[in-house]
Design an enzyme around this catalytic site. Structure first.
Site, short mmCIF file in Angstrom:
data_model
loop_
_atom_site.label_atom_id
_atom_site.label_comp_id
_atom_site.label_asym_id
_atom_site.label_seq_id
_atom_site.Cartn_x
_atom_site.Cartn_y
_atom_site.Cartn_z
N ARG A 119 0.87 -1.18 0.00
CA ARG A 119 0.00 0.00 0.00
C ARG A 119 0.90 1.22 0.00
O ARG A 119 2.12 1.11 0.04
CB ARG A 119 -1.02 -0.01 1.15
CG ARG A 119 -0.65 -0.72 2.41
CD ARG A 119 0.50 -0.10 3.13
NE ARG A 119 0.25 1.32 3.36
CZ ARG A 119 1.16 2.22 3.60
NH1 ARG A 119 2.45 1.87 3.64
NH2 ARG A 119 0.88 3.48 3.79
N GLN A 176 -2.13 2.10 9.92
CA GLN A 176 -0.83 2.23 9.25
C GLN A 176 0.17 2.99 10.12
O GLN A 176 1.37 2.79 9.99
CB GLN A 176 -0.98 2.96 7.91
CG GLN A 176 -1.65 2.15 6.82
CD GLN A 176 -3.14 2.39 6.78
OE1 GLN A 176 -3.77 2.69 7.79
NE2 GLN A 176 -3.74 2.24 5.60
N ASP A 206 -2.10 10.89 -1.81
CA ASP A 206 -2.42 9.87 -2.82
C ASP A 206 -2.76 10.51 -4.16
O ASP A 206 -2.70 9.85 -5.20
CB ASP A 206 -3.58 9.00 -2.34
CG ASP A 206 -3.10 8.12 -1.20
OD1 ASP A 206 -3.07 8.60 -0.05
OD2 ASP A 206 -2.70 6.97 -1.48
O1 MRU Z 1 -4.51 3.12 2.22
P1 MRU Z 1 -3.04 3.35 2.13
O2 MRU Z 1 -2.26 2.75 3.26
O3 MRU Z 1 -2.49 2.97 0.76
O4 MRU Z 1 -2.89 4.93 2.27
C1 MRU Z 1 -1.61 5.50 2.22
C2 MRU Z 1 -1.58 6.95 2.39
O5 MRU Z 1 -2.59 7.59 2.55
C3 MRU Z 1 -0.24 7.60 2.25
O6 MRU Z 1 -0.17 8.74 3.05
C4 MRU Z 1 0.00 8.00 0.80
O7 MRU Z 1 -0.24 6.92 -0.05
C5 MRU Z 1 1.38 8.50 0.58
S1 MRU Z 1 2.62 7.22 0.66
C6 MRU Z 1 4.06 8.04 0.34
#
Ligand code: MRU
Length: 362
Positions: free
Chosen positions: A48, A199, A240
């Site tokens: 992720r 996370q 994202d």
């Molecule tokens: O759902 P996830 O764990 O993929 O979400 C990740 C995030 O929101 C991060 O902050 C984002 O992807 C930036 S990673 C450098």
């Protein structure tokens, strides 16, 4: 920085990733043998984080090309692989950026397999350098705060994991932090646990521990209180998808941190690799697709039992309905600046164009 990576290739030219679903309790590698493995790894969050999702999808296409050739699949096979991977997760633009890049490379290719292998490898190597440079440009911000505090610890709050585990190495938000530590600047990180998938507690706390960064885990609602009491010097989050106007989609709850930071006059930075820019849209609130995930991620929580086994437990009545929005959008007006691989700029079109003139509209 260690040479530890989140995705790598094997001697027999397959791909391996870390199963991030069981960190920090277990360190398990998963071998991706075909594009369906890559797709599943993205969907079930074995991997992720926007840049790592992109890199995994790129290698997914390499694996699809390999299968196409070795198993003599029909002409529609590769198109199907692109379609399946494109549908794996909707919010992080890096996924679509990486797939477009693989498609463009393959369009002019003489040797399909070698081209796919090399292009996926380039995507990975470029991300490492991009993240390193985000650190180079973010470091002076931390250094200035440290100087203003006469060398006292700089307290940084972050949400979710935009560290190396969301990328390949360095991470976006962690790169300035790791480089500050290397320079002897005292830093301490407030780590939002980041429900529902945690996370923060599972991944950010893990990698900060590995890198010897002083940090404290907090529940997601603590940030406002800390800010009101002068215990946060800056907030830095990942993204994202960031629009032409500078609106920032990131893990659900980011917006609330930005509001609290604004109210307390605390700088709120977004670490932004240019691969996360979506210059085709302006208004983040209406134009960024927000992923909605399984309600069980909210209703259940995963952890390590006293006998060492990883388990999940229900934390609400079984019949209660839960909503699980994966991301929210922080409007550009709440963002102090974007920290990119080319420098720091205001979160607006002019700021982004000043660093990335190739996106000037004709
Ligand atoms: O759902 P996830 O764990 O993929 O979400 C990740 C995030 O929101 C991060 O902050 C984002 O992807 C930036 S990673 C450098």
């Amino acid at each position: 920085m260690s040479t530890f990576r989140t995705i790598w290739t094997t001697e027999d030219r397959y791909v391996e990733v870390i199963d991030q679903r069981v960190l920090p309790h277990e360190l398990i590698n998963v071998k991706l043998m075909n594009y369906r493995d890559a797709d599943l790894a993205i969907r079930n969050m074995t991997v992720r984080g926007a840049p790592l999702i992109g890199a995994t999808a790129a290698y997914g296409i390499y694996l699809a090309v390999r299968e196409l050739i070795e198993e003599q699949r029909d002409g529609a096979f590769l198109d199907e692989a692109f379609d399946v991977l494109r549908a794996s997760r909707p919010t992080a633009i890096n996924l679509f950026w990486a797939l477009d890049r693989m498609q463009n490379a393959l369009e002019d290719a003489d040797d399909f397999l070698q081209t796919a292998w090399e292009e996926a490898g380039r995507i990975v190597e470029e991300d490492i350098e991009t993240c390193r440079m985000i650190g180079v440009h973010g470091l002076p911000i931390i250094e200035a705060l440290s100087n203003a505090k006469k060398g006292d610890t700089v307290n940084i709050l972050t949400h979710c994991n935009a560290g190396m585990l969301g990328c390949i190495q360095w991470g976006t938000i962690t790169s300035p932090i790791y480089q500050a530590k290397e320079k002897g600047i005292k830093v301490h990180v407030w780590v939002d646990e980041t429900r529902p998938r945690n996370q923060g507690s599972n991944l950010t706390a893990y990698e900060l521990t590995k890198h010897g960064i002083d940090h404290t885990l907090i529940v997601d609602n603590t940030g406002g209180h800390l800010m009101q009491h002068g215990m946060v010097d800056m907030v830095i989050v990942g993204t994202d998808r960031t629009t032409r106007n500078g609106d920032v989609a990131n893990k659900i709850g980011t917006y609330l941190k930005a509001l609290a930071a604004k109210d307390n006059e605390i700088p709120f930075y977004v670490a932004l690799p240019s691969t996360t820019l979506d210059m085709s849209i302006r208004d983040g609130l209406t134009e960024i697709p927000i992923e909605e995930r399984d309600q069980n991620e909210v209703k259940y929580i995963q952890g390590k039992r006293s006998d060492g086994k990883i388990d999940t437990v229900l934390i609400c009545p079984e019949t209660t309905n839960a909503a699980n929005y994966g991301f929210d959008v922080t409007p550009a007006r709440l963002v102090t600046a974007l920290i990119t691989e080319r420098g720091v700029c205001p979160a607006n079109e002019a700021g982004i164009i000043s660093l990335f003139p190739e996106y000037t509209e004709s």
